[in-house]
Enzyme design. Structure first.
Site, PDB file in Angstrom:
ATOM      1  N   LEU A   1      59.207  19.001   5.345  1.00 48.44           N
ATOM      2  CA  LEU A   1      60.624  19.173   5.000  1.00 48.44           C
ATOM      3  C   LEU A   1      61.517  19.227   6.236  1.00 48.44           C
ATOM      4  CD1 LEU A   1      62.653  19.653   2.656  1.00 48.44           C
ATOM      5  CD2 LEU A   1      62.318  22.103   3.027  1.00 48.44           C
TER       6      LEU A   1
ATOM      7  N   TYR B   1      64.670  35.770   6.193  1.00 46.98           N
ATOM      8  CA  TYR B   1      64.448  34.889   5.038  1.00 46.98           C
ATOM      9  C   TYR B   1      65.724  34.789   4.196  1.00 46.98           C
ATOM     10  CZ  TYR B   1      62.985  33.597   0.293  1.00 46.98           C
ATOM     11  OH  TYR B   1      62.896  33.007  -0.946  1.00 46.98           O
TER      12      TYR B   1
ATOM     13  N   SER C   1      67.724  32.343  -3.946  1.00 40.18           N
ATOM     14  CA  SER C   1      66.927  33.538  -4.222  1.00 40.18           C
ATOM     15  C   SER C   1      67.775  34.790  -4.418  1.00 40.18           C
ATOM     16  CB  SER C   1      65.975  33.773  -3.048  1.00 40.18           C
ATOM     17  OG  SER C   1      65.445  35.066  -3.095  1.00 40.18           O
TER      18      SER C   1
ATOM     19  N   LEU D   1      61.701  23.001  -3.339  1.00 38.68           N
ATOM     20  CA  LEU D   1      61.073  24.321  -3.441  1.00 38.68           C
ATOM     21  C   LEU D   1      60.387  24.733  -2.145  1.00 38.68           C
ATOM     22  CD1 LEU D   1      59.352  23.889  -6.943  1.00 38.68           C
ATOM     23  CD2 LEU D   1      61.719  24.479  -6.417  1.00 38.68           C
TER      24      LEU D   1
ATOM     25  N   GLN E   1      59.372  28.747   3.883  1.00 42.43           N
ATOM     26  CA  GLN E   1      58.576  29.875   4.359  1.00 42.43           C
ATOM     27  C   GLN E   1      59.076  30.996   3.459  1.00 42.43           C
ATOM     28  OE1 GLN E   1      57.050  32.777   4.976  1.00 42.43           O
ATOM     29  NE2 GLN E   1      58.790  33.379   6.230  1.00 42.43           N
ATOM     30  N   SER E   2      58.314  31.331   2.440  1.00 43.02           N
ATOM     31  CA  SER E   2      58.863  32.129   1.336  1.00 43.02           C
ATOM     32  C   SER E   2      58.473  33.602   1.375  1.00 43.02           C
ATOM     33  CB  SER E   2      58.405  31.524   0.001  1.00 43.02           C
ATOM     34  OG  SER E   2      57.053  31.852  -0.236  1.00 43.02           O
TER      35      SER E   2
ATOM     36  N   GLU F   1      67.016  37.439  -3.235  1.00 41.87           N
ATOM     37  CA  GLU F   1      67.000  38.165  -1.947  1.00 41.87           C
ATOM     38  C   GLU F   1      68.368  38.073  -1.267  1.00 41.87           C
ATOM     39  OE1 GLU F   1      64.525  39.945   0.195  1.00 41.87           O
ATOM     40  OE2 GLU F   1      64.067  40.323  -1.884  1.00 41.87           O
TER      41      GLU F   1
HETATM   42  P1  NDP Z   1      55.261  29.380  -2.285  1.00 45.15           P
HETATM   43  O1  NDP Z   1      55.226  30.134  -1.002  1.00 45.15           O
HETATM   44  O2  NDP Z   1      54.157  29.574  -3.266  1.00 45.15           O
HETATM   45  O3  NDP Z   1      55.322  27.802  -1.943  1.00 45.15           O
HETATM   46  C1  NDP Z   1      56.029  27.307  -0.854  1.00 45.15           C
HETATM   47  C2  NDP Z   1      55.769  25.825  -0.726  1.00 45.15           C
HETATM   48  O4  NDP Z   1      56.508  25.301   0.383  1.00 45.15           O
HETATM   49  C3  NDP Z   1      54.288  25.449  -0.477  1.00 45.15           C
HETATM   50  O5  NDP Z   1      53.983  24.282  -1.199  1.00 45.15           O
HETATM   51  C4  NDP Z   1      54.283  25.158   1.022  1.00 45.15           C
HETATM   52  O6  NDP Z   1      53.249  24.279   1.416  1.00 45.15           O
HETATM   53  C5  NDP Z   1      55.639  24.477   1.136  1.00 45.15           C
HETATM   54  N1  NDP Z   1      56.123  24.376   2.504  1.00 45.15           N
HETATM   55  C6  NDP Z   1      56.321  25.369   3.405  1.00 45.15           C
HETATM   56  N2  NDP Z   1      56.794  24.863   4.552  1.00 45.15           N
HETATM   57  C7  NDP Z   1      56.911  23.524   4.376  1.00 45.15           C
HETATM   58  C8  NDP Z   1      57.351  22.459   5.199  1.00 45.15           C
HETATM   59  N3  NDP Z   1      57.775  22.677   6.444  1.00 45.15           N
HETATM   60  N4  NDP Z   1      57.344  21.202   4.696  1.00 45.15           N
HETATM   61  C9  NDP Z   1      56.913  20.985   3.441  1.00 45.15           C
HETATM   62  N5  NDP Z   1      56.488  21.945   2.612  1.00 45.15           N
HETATM   63  C10 NDP Z   1      56.476  23.192   3.081  1.00 45.15           C
HETATM   64  O7  NDP Z   1      56.658  29.671  -2.955  1.00 45.15           O
HETATM   65  P2  NDP Z   1      57.062  29.777  -4.523  1.00 45.15           P
HETATM   66  O8  NDP Z   1      56.452  28.663  -5.261  1.00 45.15           O
HETATM   67  O9  NDP Z   1      56.865  31.169  -4.964  1.00 45.15           O
HETATM   68  O10 NDP Z   1      58.636  29.578  -4.424  1.00 45.15           O
HETATM   69  C11 NDP Z   1      59.224  28.279  -4.474  1.00 45.15           C
HETATM   70  C12 NDP Z   1      60.610  28.345  -3.851  1.00 45.15           C
HETATM   71  O11 NDP Z   1      61.420  29.253  -4.575  1.00 45.15           O
HETATM   72  C13 NDP Z   1      60.649  28.822  -2.411  1.00 45.15           C
HETATM   73  O12 NDP Z   1      61.718  28.144  -1.778  1.00 45.15           O
HETATM   74  C14 NDP Z   1      60.977  30.308  -2.518  1.00 45.15           C
HETATM   75  O13 NDP Z   1      61.586  30.761  -1.351  1.00 45.15           O
HETATM   76  C15 NDP Z   1      61.914  30.271  -3.708  1.00 45.15           C
HETATM   77  N6  NDP Z   1      61.974  31.483  -4.500  1.00 45.15           N
HETATM   78  C16 NDP Z   1      60.824  32.010  -5.042  1.00 45.15           C
HETATM   79  C17 NDP Z   1      60.891  33.098  -5.864  1.00 45.15           C
HETATM   80  C18 NDP Z   1      59.655  33.704  -6.459  1.00 45.15           C
HETATM   81  O14 NDP Z   1      59.755  34.838  -6.969  1.00 45.15           O
HETATM   82  N7  NDP Z   1      58.529  33.025  -6.447  1.00 45.15           N
HETATM   83  C19 NDP Z   1      62.199  33.706  -6.220  1.00 45.15           C
HETATM   84  C20 NDP Z   1      63.332  33.045  -5.627  1.00 45.15           C
HETATM   85  C21 NDP Z   1      63.209  31.971  -4.820  1.00 45.15           C
HETATM   86  P3  NDP Z   1      51.768  24.814   1.799  1.00 45.15           P
HETATM   87  O15 NDP Z   1      51.015  24.910   0.503  1.00 45.15           O
HETATM   88  O16 NDP Z   1      51.282  23.750   2.695  1.00 45.15           O
HETATM   89  O17 NDP Z   1      51.932  26.155   2.471  1.00 45.15           O
HETATM   90  P1  GDR Z   2      59.921  39.845  -2.260  1.00 48.71           P
HETATM   91  O1  GDR Z   2      58.405  39.901  -2.776  1.00 48.71           O
HETATM   92  O2  GDR Z   2      60.053  40.357  -0.881  1.00 48.71           O
HETATM   93  O3  GDR Z   2      60.759  40.502  -3.324  1.00 48.71           O
HETATM   94  O4  GDR Z   2      60.182  38.271  -2.201  1.00 48.71           O
HETATM   95  P2  GDR Z   2      57.161  40.798  -2.365  1.00 48.71           P
HETATM   96  O5  GDR Z   2      56.255  40.759  -3.530  1.00 48.71           O
HETATM   97  O6  GDR Z   2      56.612  40.413  -1.037  1.00 48.71           O
HETATM   98  O7  GDR Z   2      57.793  42.283  -2.193  1.00 48.71           O
HETATM   99  C1  GDR Z   2      58.396  42.956  -3.277  1.00 48.71           C
HETATM  100  C2  GDR Z   2      58.610  44.404  -2.922  1.00 48.71           C
HETATM  101  O8  GDR Z   2      57.338  45.070  -2.833  1.00 48.71           O
HETATM  102  C3  GDR Z   2      57.356  45.932  -1.722  1.00 48.71           C
HETATM  103  N1  GDR Z   2      55.976  46.201  -1.276  1.00 48.71           N
HETATM  104  C4  GDR Z   2      55.117  45.276  -0.810  1.00 48.71           C
HETATM  105  N2  GDR Z   2      55.246  43.941  -0.671  1.00 48.71           N
HETATM  106  C5  GDR Z   2      54.171  43.247  -0.202  1.00 48.71           C
HETATM  107  N3  GDR Z   2      54.254  41.915  -0.095  1.00 48.71           N
HETATM  108  N4  GDR Z   2      52.999  43.878   0.158  1.00 48.71           N
HETATM  109  C6  GDR Z   2      52.837  45.233   0.041  1.00 48.71           C
HETATM  110  O9  GDR Z   2      51.795  45.778   0.345  1.00 48.71           O
HETATM  111  C7  GDR Z   2      53.954  45.974  -0.484  1.00 48.71           C
HETATM  112  N5  GDR Z   2      54.145  47.275  -0.768  1.00 48.71           N
HETATM  113  C8  GDR Z   2      55.373  47.401  -1.241  1.00 48.71           C
HETATM  114  C9  GDR Z   2      58.195  45.191  -0.685  1.00 48.71           C
HETATM  115  O10 GDR Z   2      58.630  46.084   0.343  1.00 48.71           O
HETATM  116  C10 GDR Z   2      59.315  44.653  -1.565  1.00 48.71           C
HETATM  117  O11 GDR Z   2      60.307  45.634  -1.752  1.00 48.71           O
HETATM  118  C11 GDR Z   2      59.765  37.408  -3.249  1.00 48.71           C
HETATM  119  C12 GDR Z   2      59.446  36.041  -2.615  1.00 48.71           C
HETATM  120  O12 GDR Z   2      58.880  35.219  -3.599  1.00 48.71           O
HETATM  121  C13 GDR Z   2      60.694  35.391  -2.084  1.00 48.71           C
HETATM  122  O13 GDR Z   2      60.403  34.068  -1.647  1.00 48.71           O
HETATM  123  C14 GDR Z   2      61.730  35.351  -3.207  1.00 48.71           C
HETATM  124  O14 GDR Z   2      62.931  34.762  -2.753  1.00 48.71           O
HETATM  125  C15 GDR Z   2      61.988  36.755  -3.743  1.00 48.71           C
HETATM  126  O15 GDR Z   2      60.777  37.291  -4.214  1.00 48.71           O
HETATM  127  C16 GDR Z   2      62.981  36.755  -4.896  1.00 48.71           C
END
Ligand code: NDP
Ligand code: GDR
Length: 327
Positions: free
Chosen positions: A61, A151, A127, A82, A85-86, A129
């Protein structure tokens, strides 16, 4: 037949979205970044039984030439951006990379569509966030943002660039402000999956303790399968727009633990230990979404309760560990 391009197709949402769109008869193309572990990449697509049904194209990307080449070759009707670095916690360790992928990445997609003068519709993954230090107890599209991590700051830039390209160049670009959504395909580092995996290991006698950080944080958790449906719905609208997608119910990490351990007859207090390593430099204490705009305009509603989500995740992790033990 419609064609879609999904960046982030190997992630949780990418895999569920690919499955949804294949089911609707789409040709599904995914941008796949090169990995030294190509045998495990695509695990989620395999889990859903669709690995052989999608076309994967090599690119990144952050590399505009990859994005231009793929968009030009595929001429997608719909692009779902999608990739990111999530993981919020990692964004303090990799702030610049997070800025490049999670922030600037979408501009490569927007620019590709603009420069190639394609009619492609674009979905961008914003997001909850971005609300960070919440400015209103319940967050909607009208709530001001206050990002609390590299992020979230990167997502905010990407969000406004999506809005800006829509307003500046008339692109059909929509942004989904999605609250947390989970599933058995959630990355193991995120708290829900970390908990359900921990429950499975403890239940099967493979571990005794589960170290976690802040148990008092609250999140509005839905099921990823429901949320990818909302992404598709947004791109079926004549007019592009931004939508909050959430369940409208918020729950603490502590209560998630209670539910997950309780499902297998365990008390979380006997196993969860606090490890300061998992606390964040700045926390998002509570998120609680209002998806009434999406309900009204798209007809979208969540269908999976938190209780059902927890059970599905715990059962999937127990099955995974049992299969490993038998192998
Ligand atoms: P994931 O972390 O599971 O997936 C992220 C994807 O991005 C993977 O396929 C990863 O590839 C790819 N990726 C990372 N860096 C690059 C790059 N430089 N070029 C191409 N591909 C890349 O995330 P989710 O599926 O949970 O989330 C999807 C999107 O939605 C993200 O943008 C996230 O920030 C956003 N989001 C997610 C939420 C959630 O609760 N899940 C809530 C709100 C927003 P690889 O497999 O190689 O690592
Ligand atoms: P978030 O998800 O930061 O909301 O982002 P995560 O599950 O990492 O954390 C949620 C909350 O849990 C608390 N927490 C911990 N979190 C993790 N990962 N590990 C722990 O051991 C732990 N203990 C407590 C965190 O402090 C936080 O408050 C996710 C991602 O999918 C983002 O990409 C997306 O945008 C948002 O959700 C909406």
């Amino acid at each position: 037949m419609k064609t879609c391009l999904i960046t982030g197709i190997t992630g949780q949402d990418g895999a569920y979205l690919a499955k949804l769109l294949l089911g609707k008869g789409y040709r599904v193309v995914g941008l796949l970044r090169r990995s030294a572990s190509s045998d495990v990449i695509g695990e989620r697509l395999r889990w859903l039984g669709i690995y052989d049904d999608v076309e994967l194209m090599d690119g990144d990307l952050t590399d505009i030439s990859s994005v231009l080449r793929i968009v030009q070759a595929v001429k997608p009707d719909e692009i779902y951006n999608l990739a990111a670095q999530s993981f919020v916690a990692s964004s303090w360790n990799q702030p610049l990379l997070t800025g490049q992928v999670t922030g600037l990445g979408v501009v490569n997609v927007l620019e590709a569509v603009r420069l190639l003068e394609l009619p492609s519709r674009i979905y961008h993954a914003s997001s909850s966030e971005m609300f960070g230090l919440i400015q209103h107890p319940i967050q909607s599209e009208k709530t001001p943002f206050y990002p609390r991590s590299p992020y979230a700051a990167a997502k905010l830039y990407a969000h406004w660039m999506t809005v800006n390209y829509r307003e500046s160049f008339g692109l059909h670009a929509s942004s989904g402000i999605l609250f947390n959504h989970e599933s058995p395909l959630r990355g193991i580092e995120f708290v829900t999956r970390k908990i359900t995996d921990g429950v499975a290991r403890i239940k099967l006698g493979l571990a005794k303790e589960l170290p976690l950080g802040n148990l008092e944080a609250k999140r509005d958790w839905g099921h990823a399968r429901d949320y990818v449906q909302a992404m598709w719905m947004m791109l079926q609208q004549d007019v592009p727009d931004d939508y909050v997608i959430a369940t409208g119910r918020t729950t603490s990490i502590r209560d998630f633990c209670r539910l997950a351990f309780g499902h297998v007859g365990l008390n979380y207090e006997d196993h969860v230990v606090t490890d300061p390593k998992f606390f964040r430099p700045a926390e998002v204490d509570v998120l609680h979404g209002d998806a009434s705009k999406a309900k009204k305009a798209l007809g979208w509603e969540p269908t999976v309760s938190l209780e059902k989500l927890v059970i599905e995740m715990v059962e999937a992790d127990i099955t995974r560990h049992q299969l490993k033990l038998r192998a």
